[in-house]
Scaffold this motif. Structure first.
Motif, mmCIF file in Angstrom:
data_model
loop_
_atom_site.group_PDB
_atom_site.id
_atom_site.type_symbol
_atom_site.label_atom_id
_atom_site.label_comp_id
_atom_site.label_asym_id
_atom_site.label_seq_id
_atom_site.Cartn_x
_atom_site.Cartn_y
_atom_site.Cartn_z
ATOM 1 N N THR A 454 3.175 22.990 21.543
ATOM 2 C CA THR A 454 3.905 21.816 22.022
ATOM 3 C C THR A 454 4.374 20.965 20.845
ATOM 4 O OG1 THR A 454 2.560 21.823 24.042
ATOM 5 C CG2 THR A 454 3.788 19.812 23.552
ATOM 6 N N ILE A 455 3.488 20.754 19.891
ATOM 7 C CA ILE A 455 3.866 20.020 18.675
ATOM 8 C C ILE A 455 5.025 20.732 17.976
ATOM 9 C CG2 ILE A 455 3.083 19.393 16.349
ATOM 10 C CD1 ILE A 455 0.230 19.092 17.602
ATOM 11 N N HIS A 456 4.923 22.034 17.841
ATOM 12 C CA HIS A 456 5.941 22.822 17.146
ATOM 13 C C HIS A 456 7.296 22.701 17.848
ATOM 14 C CE1 HIS A 456 6.647 26.851 14.810
ATOM 15 N NE2 HIS A 456 7.480 25.893 14.447
ATOM 16 N N GLY A 457 7.285 22.861 19.166
ATOM 17 C CA GLY A 457 8.532 22.764 19.910
ATOM 18 C C GLY A 457 9.175 21.395 19.811
ATOM 19 N N LEU A 458 8.364 20.344 19.892
ATOM 20 C CA LEU A 458 8.895 18.983 19.764
ATOM 21 C C LEU A 458 9.468 18.754 18.366
ATOM 22 C CD1 LEU A 458 6.079 17.056 21.654
ATOM 23 C CD2 LEU A 458 8.489 17.144 22.347
ATOM 24 N N ALA A 459 8.791 19.279 17.348
ATOM 25 C CA ALA A 459 9.288 19.115 15.982
ATOM 26 C C ALA A 459 10.633 19.812 15.800
ATOM 27 C CB ALA A 459 8.264 19.668 14.986
ATOM 28 N N LEU A 460 10.790 20.996 16.398
ATOM 29 C CA LEU A 460 12.071 21.692 16.314
ATOM 30 C C LEU A 460 13.149 20.943 17.097
ATOM 31 C CD1 LEU A 460 10.927 25.420 16.673
ATOM 32 C CD2 LEU A 460 11.658 24.230 14.596
ATOM 33 N N ALA A 461 12.780 20.370 18.239
ATOM 34 C CA ALA A 461 13.755 19.592 19.012
ATOM 35 C C ALA A 461 14.268 18.413 18.193
ATOM 36 C CB ALA A 461 13.120 19.110 20.312
ATOM 37 N N TRP A 462 13.357 17.764 17.471
ATOM 38 C CA TRP A 462 13.753 16.627 16.633
ATOM 39 C C TRP A 462 14.621 17.088 15.467
ATOM 40 C CZ3 TRP A 462 14.095 11.579 16.765
ATOM 41 C CH2 TRP A 462 14.240 10.865 15.567
ATOM 42 N N GLU A 463 14.216 18.171 14.839
ATOM 43 C CA GLU A 463 14.893 18.629 13.629
ATOM 44 C C GLU A 463 16.251 19.260 13.917
ATOM 45 O OE1 GLU A 463 12.774 20.248 9.923
ATOM 46 O OE2 GLU A 463 13.137 22.024 11.166
ATOM 47 N N LEU A 464 16.332 20.044 14.973
ATOM 48 C CA LEU A 464 17.559 20.785 15.251
ATOM 49 C C LEU A 464 18.559 20.013 16.097
ATOM 50 C CD1 LEU A 464 15.985 24.291 16.020
ATOM 51 C CD2 LEU A 464 17.041 23.536 13.886
ATOM 52 N N PHE A 465 18.066 19.077 16.917
ATOM 53 C CA PHE A 465 18.965 18.418 17.869
ATOM 54 C C PHE A 465 18.976 16.888 17.759
ATOM 55 C CE2 PHE A 465 17.355 22.348 19.864
ATOM 56 C CZ PHE A 465 18.537 23.052 19.876
ATOM 57 N N GLU A 466 18.200 16.335 16.820
ATOM 58 C CA GLU A 466 18.165 14.889 16.604
ATOM 59 C C GLU A 466 18.022 14.130 17.933
ATOM 60 O OE1 GLU A 466 21.530 16.242 15.600
ATOM 61 O OE2 GLU A 466 20.477 17.265 13.981
ATOM 62 N N VAL A 467 16.984 14.458 18.687
ATOM 63 C CA VAL A 467 16.794 13.857 20.009
ATOM 64 C C VAL A 467 16.254 12.439 19.842
ATOM 65 C CG1 VAL A 467 15.818 14.168 22.304
ATOM 66 C CG2 VAL A 467 16.297 16.164 20.895
ATOM 67 N N ASP A 468 17.135 11.531 19.454
ATOM 68 C CA ASP A 468 16.760 10.129 19.255
ATOM 69 C C ASP A 468 16.865 9.412 20.596
ATOM 70 O OD1 ASP A 468 16.088 7.718 18.241
ATOM 71 O OD2 ASP A 468 17.877 7.450 16.997
#
Length: 823
Positions: A454-468
């Motif tokens: 879950t941590i890994h997926g959230l980190a990729l979501a932040w890094e790849l898609f800038e989910v601000d």
């Protein structure tokens, strides 16, 4: 709804009558129009899936027909071990040999069963007699005297098919109740049992229903008893049971089972389109699922809904035949060229789909947000979760956690060896474990691999898609989360922080990763309600209170604290190292101290893990390289490029992003060649189903695997856009959102789409409810060929939510679809 085709008007009488009798088909089960009876093909009795099963008019109404030791067995009750299964086409008979006990289940370390002192073997025989199936139980030896009155043949009836329908047995008539009620009594062992609903020789079930009328007659052996199996188990079914008589061996029990078929019944075509809709540039297909006897093909009409309620027909043509998959015939209509924004429906004959959209913003709202706004907050441990007027659960498990006993096999599969692997003694309370983390699945435990993924997926979501994106307030000081209350901080970063607090906090306290944190007793494990009430939230210290004299679990002051398990497991250590390395990047500038600690722990795990398979290091090496650019990780990846290439289907998605950092032609060419070959393999696998994705149905729904496949495909497309198309990621998303086998075309993601799973296996399943954004396992397989997704809250193999990739792959897949289609 079903169509009724009057074969009697179209065929000679002799043919029609012959077609109505049961025959053994090529798949190894009994079949007549509208009815299937399987024997011994499924074996998952804990999930109410095994033994003898009956499907009536495309609905499984009965299962688990087998010899059992209780009138209403539960998940941890003894079950027999299956032996040889024989299908005799000449005799039109199926024979399944079974025996008690099943010692393999104790050795597997999963749901260990305490078997009574009973050795017993028997054969279940079934053969057709016209419109009926005769079932006989042959005991190899008579039942021991002390077991007389306990050993019997059970057949479980699915409650959802029975509620509100009538039964008649032995002069007693009744209606199957929505909830169990007394009277009940305790047996000699002190186990509570409901008094049987009725007893007699002939049971008629739902005679008023043309689609559910089932008759069971006891021809030999004890009389039939009808039980409500929910007296002790909320997830129980109704049970039909006959006891094995004393001294009986051959034909100890004999039933004549008659599932009454509706004459001329034929399954209605099922229209399958995405419950959410499509981007204009997305591949779009209507899949029509047919009864294999249905050869008629009408036109498929795609219609756009206009403002005044009228419709505009865009497509009106016959579908293209695809062929046979599982038990059904399939045809498709491609409408990828339709790009005009709007709301649409599909009509086929009398069938009409739900409303769906075609629009470039189709994935930008209401699709991924429920997972971030509802599901992840609802699963947060050690927090109070408020949603305006609603409380999802109170601040829970603040007394985490005590060190597990050694040499202990927990009933949910956790295994502690002969050492705690830490400085802590068994039963000792450990500080620092009562912050962060998410409850895994429909349970309340914290599994380190679920936290890491879950941590890994959230980190990729932040890094790849800038989910601000900020629509939730998370306060780690007050331990309160407020849904739909922005606090000026990105929700993704707050959730990463919450997961890291648990994993890194555990490492800090234990000097190693925890394996899992879970409740000690079965009563707590099956708990349904507010998680804050599972324990008293007060740390139990055996140095201050004698555990033997403490109040029992369930009362204040009891030793109800969860246990923490440890293990030596390089696979999970490296899996967690990859997640923490990615989290370190995401948390920079948000929580720098925690970011540094993530990297420190990830590096330490890399150094301490000693896997036998170098492949297990690849994911951690890739994420640590991206985080640190340390040459040692690049060196490892280069030296193992051949191994990576050989397993590109497993690790290609994560190593692709290392190519810009490893400027080595040999490394790049090796990976590109492997990806090119893998593309050819995926192309061939995708042709095996009408859904355009590799799909191997099994006892558990394949939804999570399809999501994982889709996310992996998108990551490959990101790194190798000239070799891997975006098509498979988009097809996988459509599968999850409703384009999948079976008559239930709901979106697997609760609350997402026009029709979704709104009764699911979450922690609120006892309320027949759901958690928005939870991604369920999805359509399962009743072996050998029946896809099933029932409206029932207690099927973990069909509607359970999970953390980890089961959740994060969905979030990433939707964000990827929006990004790749709108760039």
């Amino acid at each position: 709804m079903h169509r009724y085709v009057l074969f009697l008007l179209l065929t000679p009488l002799s043919f029609a009558n012959a077609a109505e009798t049961f025959k053994l088909n090529e798949q190894g089960y009994f079949e007549r129009p509208g009815i299937n009876v399987m024997v011994g093909q499924d074996y998952y009795p804990e999930g109410h899936q095994g033994g003898l099963s009956i499907i009536m008019h495309d609905e499984r109404v009965a299962s688990n027909g087998d010899v059992r030791l209780e009138p209403a067995p539960g998940q941890w009750s003894p079950i027999p071990k299956p032996g040889n299964r024989q299908v005799d086409q000449a005799k039109q008979e199926i024979r399944a040999q079974l025996a008690y006990p099943d010692p393999d289940r104790d050795r597997k370390g999963f749901n260990p069963i305490i078997y009574p002192d009973l050795k017993m073997s028997y054969t279940v025989r079934a053969r057709p007699e016209g419109e009926s199936i005769r079932v006989s139980i042959d005991m190899d030896q008579p039942v021991p005297a002390q077991w007389i009155g306990k050993v019997g043949f059970n057949l479980e009836l699915f409650p959802g098919s029975m509620f509100g329908r009538s039964f008649q047995l032995g002069g007693t008539d009744g209606v199957f109740p929505r909830q169990p009620t007394g009277p009940g009594e305790n047996d000699k062992e002190g186990t509570y049992e409901l008094i049987p609903l009725a007893r007699g020789k002939r049971l008629d079930i739902a005679p008023e229903s043309e689609l559910h009328h089932l008759t069971i007659e006891s021809v030999r052996g004890g009389e039939i008893e009808l039980h409500d199996g929910r007296g002790n188990h909320n997830n129980g079914w109704f049970v039909v049971r006959s006891l094995v008589p004393a001294g009986a061996t051959a034909n100890a029990i004999e039933w004549l089972i008659t599932p009454h078929a509706l004459e001329g019944w034929m399954r209605s075509p099922v229209v399958q389109v995405s419950q959410v809709g499509y981007h204009p540039e997305q591949p779009k297909q209507v899949v029509i699922e047919f009864d294999p006897r249905d050869t008629k093909r009408e036109n498929v009409r795609l219609q756009r809904i206009v403002a005044n309620g009228d419709v505009e027909t865009i497509i009106d043509r016959k579908p293209d035949e695809w062929g046979r998959f599982l038990r059904y015939q399939y045809a498709r209509v491609d409408f990828s060229d339709v790009k005009t924004p709007g709301s649409y429906i599909v009509r086929y004959g009398d069938q009409k789909s739900h409303v769906f959209r075609i629009n470039s913003n189709v994935f930008q709202r209401h699709v991924w947000q429920p997972t971030l706004e509802y599901f992840l907050p609802a699963q947060m441990c050690h927090m109070r979760i408020n949603e305006k007027y609603r409380l999802w659960h109170g601040a829970c498990h603040l007394d985490d956690a005590r060190m597990s006993p050694v040499s202990h096999n927990h009933f949910d599969g956790y295994l502690q060896g002969d050492s705690t692997l830490t400085k802590h003694k068994p039963g000792e309370p450990i500080e620092g474990l009562n912050r962060g983390g998410w409850h895994d699945a429909g349970d309340w435990d914290l599994r380190v691999e679920s936290q890491a993924d879950t941590i890994h997926g959230l980190a990729l979501a932040w890094e790849l898609f800038e989910v601000d994106y900020d629509n939730t307030s998370i306060d780690q000081k007050t331990l309160v989360t407020e849904i739909r209350q922005p606090d000026g901080k990105p929700d993704v970063l707050q959730q990463i922080e919450h997961g890291v607090l648990s994993v890194v906090g555990g490492y800090r306290s234990l000097g190693r990763l925890y394996r899992g944190i879970i409740e000690p007793t079965l009563r707590q494990y099956v708990f349904l309600g507010d998680g804050a009430e599972m324990t008293d939230n007060v740390v139990f210290d055996p140095k201050k209170t004698d555990e033997k004299t403490a109040p029992p679990v369930g009362l204040p002051g009891s030793p109800d604290d969860r246990w923490v398990f440890t293990e030596d497991n390089p696979r999970r250590e490296l899996q967690t190292a990859a997640a923490l390395a990615a989290a370190s990047r995401a948390l920079r500038g948000y929580n720098d101290e925690l970011s540094r600690e993530c990297l420190s722990v990830a590096s330490a795990l890399w150094d301490r893990a000693t896997p036998k398979e170098p492949l297990l290091r690849v994911g951690a090496a890739a994420e640590l390289l991206i985080t640190t650019n340390d040459p040692k990780y690049a060196k490892f990846l280069r030296e193992n490029s051949a191994l990576i290439a050989k397993n590109i289907d497993r690790v290609g998605w994560i190593v692709g992003r290392t190519l810009p950092l490893i400027k080595d032609d040999a490394y790049s060419n090796t990976l590109r060649d492997a990806v090119r070959d893998y593309r050819t393999k995926v192309d061939e696998l995708a042709k095996e189903t009408p859904y355009g994705v590799p799909y191997k149905p099994d006892v558990w729904g394949a939804g999570w695997l399809i999501q994982q496949f889709g996310t992996n495909q998108w990551m490959l497309h990101l790194s190798f856009p000239d070799l891997f198309p975006r098509t498979y990621a988009l097809q996988a998303l459509s599968f999850i959102l409703g384009v999948h086998p079976g008559s239930n075309t709901a979106s697997f993601v609760s609350g997402v789409g026009a029709n979704s799973l709104t009764t699911a296996y979450g922690f609120n399943r006892a309320d027949w409810s759901y958690i928005p954004g939870g991604s369920a396992s999805g359509t399962a397989l009743i072996r050998p060929d029946f896809p099933e997704l029932k409206h029932w809250p207690f099927f973990w193999q069909q509607t359970e939510y999970v953390l980890g990739r089961g959740t994060m792959d969905y979030l990433l897949l939707v964000l990827a679809a929006d990004r790749v289609l709108n760039k």
